[in-house]
Design a protein around this motif. Structure first.
Motif, PDB file in Angstrom:
ATOM      1  N   ILE A 233     -54.346  43.044  -4.707  1.00  0.00           N
ATOM      2  CA  ILE A 233     -55.182  43.035  -3.903  1.00  0.00           C
ATOM      3  C   ILE A 233     -56.911  42.747  -4.503  1.00  0.00           C
ATOM      4  N   LYS A 234     -56.811  43.672  -5.705  1.00  0.00           N
ATOM      5  CA  LYS A 234     -58.048  43.103  -6.377  1.00  0.00           C
ATOM      6  C   LYS A 234     -58.050  41.862  -6.853  1.00  0.00           C
ATOM      7  N   ARG A 235     -57.087  41.470  -7.595  1.00  0.00           N
ATOM      8  CA  ARG A 235     -57.041  40.180  -7.982  1.00  0.00           C
ATOM      9  C   ARG A 235     -57.311  38.962  -7.033  1.00  0.00           C
ATOM     10  N   GLU A 236     -56.604  39.071  -5.677  1.00  0.00           N
ATOM     11  CA  GLU A 236     -56.868  38.382  -4.631  1.00  0.00           C
ATOM     12  C   GLU A 236     -58.449  38.050  -4.402  1.00  0.00           C
ATOM     13  N   ILE A 237     -59.134  39.372  -4.459  1.00  0.00           N
ATOM     14  CA  ILE A 237     -60.728  39.660  -4.090  1.00  0.00           C
ATOM     15  C   ILE A 237     -61.220  38.585  -5.247  1.00  0.00           C
ATOM     16  N   GLU A 238     -60.761  38.893  -6.465  1.00  0.00           N
ATOM     17  CA  GLU A 238     -61.589  38.118  -7.631  1.00  0.00           C
ATOM     18  C   GLU A 238     -61.360  36.662  -7.249  1.00  0.00           C
ATOM     19  N   ARG A 239     -60.151  36.133  -6.933  1.00  0.00           N
ATOM     20  CA  ARG A 239     -59.692  34.662  -6.525  1.00  0.00           C
ATOM     21  C   ARG A 239     -60.824  34.184  -5.356  1.00  0.00           C
ATOM     22  N   ALA A 240     -60.798  35.015  -4.600  1.00  0.00           N
ATOM     23  CA  ALA A 240     -61.938  34.477  -3.170  1.00  0.00           C
ATOM     24  C   ALA A 240     -63.130  34.469  -3.701  1.00  0.00           C
ATOM     25  N   LYS A 241     -63.449  35.535  -4.647  1.00  0.00           N
ATOM     26  CA  LYS A 241     -65.026  35.258  -4.996  1.00  0.00           C
ATOM     27  C   LYS A 241     -65.261  34.046  -5.901  1.00  0.00           C
ATOM     28  N   GLU A 242     -64.583  33.922  -6.731  1.00  0.00           N
ATOM     29  CA  GLU A 242     -64.459  32.462  -7.482  1.00  0.00           C
ATOM     30  C   GLU A 242     -64.528  31.343  -6.607  1.00  0.00           C
ATOM     31  N   ALA A 243     -63.547  31.347  -5.531  1.00  0.00           N
ATOM     32  CA  ALA A 243     -63.401  30.112  -4.772  1.00  0.00           C
ATOM     33  C   ALA A 243     -65.087  30.156  -3.794  1.00  0.00           C
ATOM     34  N   LEU A 244     -65.500  31.038  -3.479  1.00  0.00           N
ATOM     35  CA  LEU A 244     -66.609  31.110  -2.801  1.00  0.00           C
ATOM     36  C   LEU A 244     -67.868  30.652  -3.673  1.00  0.00           C
ATOM     37  N   LYS A 245     -67.819  31.038  -4.910  1.00  0.00           N
ATOM     38  CA  LYS A 245     -68.670  30.252  -5.958  1.00  0.00           C
ATOM     39  C   LYS A 245     -68.621  28.955  -6.005  1.00  0.00           C
ATOM     40  N   ARG A 246     -67.344  28.395  -6.208  1.00  0.00           N
ATOM     41  CA  ARG A 246     -67.103  27.100  -5.940  1.00  0.00           C
ATOM     42  C   ARG A 246     -67.670  26.179  -4.821  1.00  0.00           C
ATOM     43  N   GLU A 247     -67.529  26.875  -3.796  1.00  0.00           N
ATOM     44  CA  GLU A 247     -68.249  26.225  -2.511  1.00  0.00           C
ATOM     45  C   GLU A 247     -69.673  26.204  -2.396  1.00  0.00           C
TER      46      GLU A 247
ATOM     47  N   MET B 259     -62.092  24.703   2.147  1.00  0.00           N
ATOM     48  CA  MET B 259     -62.468  25.820   3.008  1.00  0.00           C
ATOM     49  C   MET B 259     -63.779  26.101   3.105  1.00  0.00           C
ATOM     50  N   SER B 260     -64.391  26.662   3.952  1.00  0.00           N
ATOM     51  CA  SER B 260     -65.749  27.005   4.214  1.00  0.00           C
ATOM     52  C   SER B 260     -66.293  28.280   3.581  1.00  0.00           C
ATOM     53  N   LYS B 261     -67.491  28.445   3.283  1.00  0.00           N
ATOM     54  CA  LYS B 261     -67.962  29.689   2.693  1.00  0.00           C
ATOM     55  C   LYS B 261     -67.722  31.079   3.809  1.00  0.00           C
ATOM     56  N   GLU B 262     -67.825  30.655   5.063  1.00  0.00           N
ATOM     57  CA  GLU B 262     -67.476  31.835   5.938  1.00  0.00           C
ATOM     58  C   GLU B 262     -66.086  32.162   5.969  1.00  0.00           C
ATOM     59  N   TYR B 263     -65.191  31.388   5.674  1.00  0.00           N
ATOM     60  CA  TYR B 263     -63.633  31.606   5.437  1.00  0.00           C
ATOM     61  C   TYR B 263     -63.590  32.529   4.338  1.00  0.00           C
ATOM     62  N   TYR B 264     -64.271  32.293   3.293  1.00  0.00           N
ATOM     63  CA  TYR B 264     -63.980  33.158   1.981  1.00  0.00           C
ATOM     64  C   TYR B 264     -64.939  34.302   2.128  1.00  0.00           C
ATOM     65  N   LYS B 265     -65.901  34.402   2.746  1.00  0.00           N
ATOM     66  CA  LYS B 265     -66.572  35.818   3.116  1.00  0.00           C
ATOM     67  C   LYS B 265     -65.858  36.739   3.924  1.00  0.00           C
ATOM     68  N   LYS B 266     -65.074  36.104   4.850  1.00  0.00           N
ATOM     69  CA  LYS B 266     -64.345  36.896   5.793  1.00  0.00           C
ATOM     70  C   LYS B 266     -63.040  37.187   5.265  1.00  0.00           C
ATOM     71  N   LYS B 267     -62.646  36.427   4.217  1.00  0.00           N
ATOM     72  CA  LYS B 267     -61.216  36.835   3.487  1.00  0.00           C
ATOM     73  C   LYS B 267     -61.582  38.039   2.693  1.00  0.00           C
ATOM     74  N   ILE B 268     -62.799  38.136   1.889  1.00  0.00           N
ATOM     75  CA  ILE B 268     -63.242  39.020   1.029  1.00  0.00           C
ATOM     76  C   ILE B 268     -63.378  40.444   1.877  1.00  0.00           C
ATOM     77  N   ILE B 269     -63.958  40.267   2.840  1.00  0.00           N
ATOM     78  CA  ILE B 269     -63.900  41.409   3.816  1.00  0.00           C
ATOM     79  C   ILE B 269     -62.700  42.097   4.352  1.00  0.00           C
ATOM     80  N   ASP B 270     -61.752  41.199   4.688  1.00  0.00           N
ATOM     81  CA  ASP B 270     -60.529  41.448   5.144  1.00  0.00           C
ATOM     82  C   ASP B 270     -59.700  42.179   3.903  1.00  0.00           C
ATOM     83  N   LEU B 271     -59.911  41.598   2.597  1.00  0.00           N
ATOM     84  CA  LEU B 271     -59.110  42.057   1.377  1.00  0.00           C
ATOM     85  C   LEU B 271     -59.800  43.366   0.999  1.00  0.00           C
TER      86      LEU B 271
END
Length: 80
Positions: free
Chosen positions: A65-79, A1-13
């Motif tokens: 939802i907070k856990r989902e945000i944390e997972r998305a942040k971690e995934a963004l860091k890996r990207e 997945m791309s960085k933009e995907y995770y950024k958008k996901k975090i905003i949506d969450l």
């Protein structure tokens, strides 16, 4: 997945988290009104129990939802 995907996901969450917090506040106000207007002690006790139950449900959703945000942040860091 791309960085933009995770950024958008975090905003949506974050928006979803705010909506859930608002829904919790609205439900608590509604049940407080029900309790205030109840005429019998049985009905008041029922509404109090329902208020606690719904509040706990909202809390579980908020934590999820907070856990989902944390997972998305971690995934963004890996990207990066």
């Amino acid at each position: 997945m791309s960085k933009e995907y995770y950024k958008k996901k975090i905003i949506d969450l974050r928006a979803k988290l705010q909506k859930e917090k608002d829904a919790k506040k609205k439900d608590n106000e509604r049940y407080a009104d029900y309790i205030k207007r109840a005429t019998t002690t049985d009905r008041k006790a029922y509404y109090r129990k329902e208020k606690v139950s719904h509040s706990a449900s909202h809390d579980r959703q908020i934590e999820s939802i907070k856990r989902e945000i944390e997972r998305a942040k971690e995934a963004l860091k890996r990207e990066k």
